[in-house]
Motif scaffolding. Sequence first.
Motif, PDB file in Angstrom:
ATOM      1  N   ILE A 131     -41.272 -57.548  -8.253  1.00 57.02           N
ATOM      2  CA  ILE A 131     -41.661 -58.568  -8.027  1.00 57.02           C
ATOM      3  C   ILE A 131     -41.687 -58.799  -6.100  1.00 57.02           C
ATOM      4  O   ILE A 131     -40.404 -58.115  -5.544  1.00 57.02           O
ATOM      5  CB  ILE A 131     -41.545 -60.000  -8.479  1.00 57.02           C
ATOM      6  CG1 ILE A 131     -39.717 -60.081  -8.337  1.00 57.02           C
ATOM      7  CG2 ILE A 131     -41.628 -60.046 -10.072  1.00 57.02           C
ATOM      8  CD1 ILE A 131     -38.967 -61.449  -8.765  1.00 57.02           C
ATOM      9  N   VAL A 132     -42.112 -59.405  -5.697  1.00 56.98           N
ATOM     10  CA  VAL A 132     -42.221 -60.071  -4.249  1.00 56.98           C
ATOM     11  C   VAL A 132     -42.376 -61.614  -4.247  1.00 56.98           C
ATOM     12  O   VAL A 132     -43.231 -62.053  -4.667  1.00 56.98           O
ATOM     13  CB  VAL A 132     -43.292 -59.315  -3.418  1.00 56.98           C
ATOM     14  CG1 VAL A 132     -43.183 -59.910  -1.962  1.00 56.98           C
ATOM     15  CG2 VAL A 132     -43.139 -57.904  -3.212  1.00 56.98           C
ATOM     16  N   CYS A 133     -41.384 -62.158  -3.535  1.00 59.88           N
ATOM     17  CA  CYS A 133     -41.264 -63.581  -3.448  1.00 59.88           C
ATOM     18  C   CYS A 133     -41.916 -63.887  -2.006  1.00 59.88           C
ATOM     19  O   CYS A 133     -41.229 -63.300  -0.985  1.00 59.88           O
ATOM     20  CB  CYS A 133     -40.231 -64.223  -3.886  1.00 59.88           C
ATOM     21  SG  CYS A 133     -39.385 -64.100  -5.388  1.00 59.88           S
ATOM     22  N   VAL A 134     -42.856 -64.937  -1.977  1.00 57.60           N
ATOM     23  CA  VAL A 134     -43.181 -65.351  -0.593  1.00 57.60           C
ATOM     24  C   VAL A 134     -43.297 -66.751  -0.558  1.00 57.60           C
ATOM     25  O   VAL A 134     -44.019 -67.433  -1.509  1.00 57.60           O
ATOM     26  CB  VAL A 134     -44.893 -64.592  -0.286  1.00 57.60           C
ATOM     27  CG1 VAL A 134     -45.111 -65.219   1.090  1.00 57.60           C
ATOM     28  CG2 VAL A 134     -44.574 -63.060  -0.521  1.00 57.60           C
ATOM     29  N   ARG A 135     -42.847 -67.407   0.546  1.00 58.59           N
ATOM     30  CA  ARG A 135     -43.008 -68.879   0.688  1.00 58.59           C
ATOM     31  C   ARG A 135     -43.182 -69.198   2.090  1.00 58.59           C
ATOM     32  O   ARG A 135     -42.951 -68.279   3.012  1.00 58.59           O
ATOM     33  CB  ARG A 135     -41.713 -69.425   0.049  1.00 58.59           C
ATOM     34  CG  ARG A 135     -40.410 -69.192   0.505  1.00 58.59           C
ATOM     35  CD  ARG A 135     -39.143 -69.815  -0.128  1.00 58.59           C
ATOM     36  NE  ARG A 135     -38.088 -70.297   0.384  1.00 58.59           N
ATOM     37  CZ  ARG A 135     -37.837 -71.167   1.133  1.00 58.59           C
ATOM     38  NH1 ARG A 135     -38.941 -71.935   1.783  1.00 58.59           N
ATOM     39  NH2 ARG A 135     -36.852 -71.677   1.533  1.00 58.59           N
ATOM     40  N   ASN A 136     -43.181 -70.384   2.526  1.00 61.13           N
ATOM     41  CA  ASN A 136     -43.254 -71.006   4.152  1.00 61.13           C
ATOM     42  C   ASN A 136     -42.044 -71.814   4.095  1.00 61.13           C
ATOM     43  O   ASN A 136     -41.801 -72.598   3.093  1.00 61.13           O
ATOM     44  CB  ASN A 136     -44.708 -71.513   4.137  1.00 61.13           C
ATOM     45  CG  ASN A 136     -44.847 -72.816   3.524  1.00 61.13           C
ATOM     46  OD1 ASN A 136     -44.602 -72.869   2.339  1.00 61.13           O
ATOM     47  ND2 ASN A 136     -45.325 -73.871   4.205  1.00 61.13           N
ATOM     48  N   HIS A 137     -41.853 -72.109   5.348  1.00 60.99           N
ATOM     49  CA  HIS A 137     -40.932 -73.126   5.701  1.00 60.99           C
ATOM     50  C   HIS A 137     -41.964 -74.303   6.539  1.00 60.99           C
ATOM     51  O   HIS A 137     -42.806 -73.708   7.187  1.00 60.99           O
ATOM     52  CB  HIS A 137     -39.991 -72.689   6.903  1.00 60.99           C
ATOM     53  CG  HIS A 137     -38.853 -72.209   6.259  1.00 60.99           C
ATOM     54  ND1 HIS A 137     -37.983 -71.426   7.179  1.00 60.99           N
ATOM     55  CD2 HIS A 137     -38.221 -72.089   5.016  1.00 60.99           C
ATOM     56  CE1 HIS A 137     -36.821 -71.259   6.530  1.00 60.99           C
ATOM     57  NE2 HIS A 137     -37.064 -71.590   5.212  1.00 60.99           N
ATOM     58  N   PRO A 138     -41.917 -75.445   6.106  1.00 61.35           N
ATOM     59  CA  PRO A 138     -42.718 -76.502   6.395  1.00 61.35           C
ATOM     60  C   PRO A 138     -42.593 -76.509   8.024  1.00 61.35           C
ATOM     61  O   PRO A 138     -43.649 -77.123   8.743  1.00 61.35           O
ATOM     62  CB  PRO A 138     -42.170 -77.894   5.891  1.00 61.35           C
ATOM     63  CG  PRO A 138     -41.715 -77.062   4.790  1.00 61.35           C
ATOM     64  CD  PRO A 138     -40.959 -76.034   5.031  1.00 61.35           C
ATOM     65  N   SER A 139     -41.443 -76.308   8.653  1.00 64.73           N
ATOM     66  CA  SER A 139     -41.436 -76.367  10.032  1.00 64.73           C
ATOM     67  C   SER A 139     -42.138 -75.174  10.937  1.00 64.73           C
ATOM     68  O   SER A 139     -42.456 -75.513  12.085  1.00 64.73           O
ATOM     69  CB  SER A 139     -39.900 -76.197  10.430  1.00 64.73           C
ATOM     70  OG  SER A 139     -39.550 -74.942  10.329  1.00 64.73           O
ATOM     71  N   GLY A 140     -42.547 -74.308  10.239  1.00 65.85           N
ATOM     72  CA  GLY A 140     -43.166 -73.170  10.666  1.00 65.85           C
ATOM     73  C   GLY A 140     -42.465 -72.051  11.105  1.00 65.85           C
ATOM     74  O   GLY A 140     -42.708 -71.049  11.762  1.00 65.85           O
ATOM     75  N   ALA A 141     -41.057 -72.304  11.215  1.00 66.97           N
ATOM     76  CA  ALA A 141     -40.120 -71.241  11.880  1.00 66.97           C
ATOM     77  C   ALA A 141     -39.849 -70.534  10.692  1.00 66.97           C
ATOM     78  O   ALA A 141     -39.187 -71.020   9.737  1.00 66.97           O
ATOM     79  CB  ALA A 141     -38.628 -71.941  12.283  1.00 66.97           C
ATOM     80  N   PRO A 142     -40.057 -69.043  10.572  1.00 66.69           N
ATOM     81  CA  PRO A 142     -39.455 -68.417   9.509  1.00 66.69           C
ATOM     82  C   PRO A 142     -38.067 -67.895   9.553  1.00 66.69           C
ATOM     83  O   PRO A 142     -37.694 -67.227   8.466  1.00 66.69           O
ATOM     84  CB  PRO A 142     -40.358 -66.985   9.701  1.00 66.69           C
ATOM     85  CG  PRO A 142     -40.774 -67.127  11.171  1.00 66.69           C
ATOM     86  CD  PRO A 142     -40.612 -68.283  11.531  1.00 66.69           C
ATOM     87  N   ALA A 143     -37.251 -68.372  10.343  1.00 65.94           N
ATOM     88  CA  ALA A 143     -35.856 -67.845  10.356  1.00 65.94           C
ATOM     89  C   ALA A 143     -35.275 -68.602   8.930  1.00 65.94           C
ATOM     90  O   ALA A 143     -35.433 -69.812   8.653  1.00 65.94           O
ATOM     91  CB  ALA A 143     -34.940 -68.282  11.348  1.00 65.94           C
ATOM     92  N   PRO A 144     -34.333 -67.763   8.012  1.00 59.55           N
ATOM     93  CA  PRO A 144     -33.889 -68.163   6.940  1.00 59.55           C
ATOM     94  C   PRO A 144     -32.650 -69.149   7.207  1.00 59.55           C
ATOM     95  O   PRO A 144     -31.940 -68.990   8.306  1.00 59.55           O
ATOM     96  CB  PRO A 144     -33.594 -66.944   6.106  1.00 59.55           C
ATOM     97  CG  PRO A 144     -33.023 -66.001   7.376  1.00 59.55           C
ATOM     98  CD  PRO A 144     -34.130 -66.368   8.240  1.00 59.55           C
ATOM     99  N   SER A 145     -32.425 -69.881   6.391  1.00 63.25           N
ATOM    100  CA  SER A 145     -31.113 -70.792   6.313  1.00 63.25           C
ATOM    101  C   SER A 145     -30.390 -70.091   5.577  1.00 63.25           C
ATOM    102  O   SER A 145     -30.516 -69.230   4.664  1.00 63.25           O
ATOM    103  CB  SER A 145     -31.699 -72.328   5.647  1.00 63.25           C
ATOM    104  OG  SER A 145     -31.810 -72.206   4.422  1.00 63.25           O
ATOM    105  N   ALA A 146     -28.984 -70.742   5.393  1.00 61.43           N
ATOM    106  CA  ALA A 146     -27.877 -70.246   4.553  1.00 61.43           C
ATOM    107  C   ALA A 146     -28.276 -70.314   3.040  1.00 61.43           C
ATOM    108  O   ALA A 146     -28.015 -69.341   2.313  1.00 61.43           O
ATOM    109  CB  ALA A 146     -26.590 -71.040   4.792  1.00 61.43           C
ATOM    110  N   ALA A 147     -28.980 -71.506   2.974  1.00 64.28           N
ATOM    111  CA  ALA A 147     -29.456 -71.435   1.390  1.00 64.28           C
ATOM    112  C   ALA A 147     -30.583 -70.645   1.114  1.00 64.28           C
ATOM    113  O   ALA A 147     -30.438 -70.203  -0.153  1.00 64.28           O
ATOM    114  CB  ALA A 147     -29.920 -72.922   1.431  1.00 64.28           C
ATOM    115  N   ASP A 148     -31.466 -70.209   1.820  1.00 65.12           N
ATOM    116  CA  ASP A 148     -32.447 -69.142   1.854  1.00 65.12           C
ATOM    117  C   ASP A 148     -31.711 -67.682   1.451  1.00 65.12           C
ATOM    118  O   ASP A 148     -32.276 -67.004   0.515  1.00 65.12           O
ATOM    119  CB  ASP A 148     -33.299 -69.118   2.772  1.00 65.12           C
ATOM    120  CG  ASP A 148     -34.170 -70.253   3.146  1.00 65.12           C
ATOM    121  OD1 ASP A 148     -34.650 -71.006   2.104  1.00 65.12           O
ATOM    122  OD2 ASP A 148     -34.505 -70.286   4.160  1.00 65.12           O
TER     123      ASP A 148
END
Length: 71
Positions: free
Chosen positions: A9-26
């Motif tokens: 599988i490949v998981c794809v999602r967006n960040h509402p802010s538009g910034a693709p940098a992941p958070s620690a939770a991501d």
Amino acid sequence: ASRRRTAAIVCVRNHPSGAPAPSAADVQVTRQMRDAAKAVDIELLDHVIVGREGADPQGRGYYSFREAGVI
């Protein structure tokens, strides 16, 4: 995915802010998805966060956990 006997599988999602940098939770969720998929013999090929090129310091507009070596 397991009901359909998916191999990968490949998981794809967006960040509402538009910034693709992941958070620690991501990062944590990605590792959990990787481990859960592995437990049922499914490969997590990548987890991609899609954003806007202008909101990405690298100018790519996405973040790939595979390219970053997280998975």
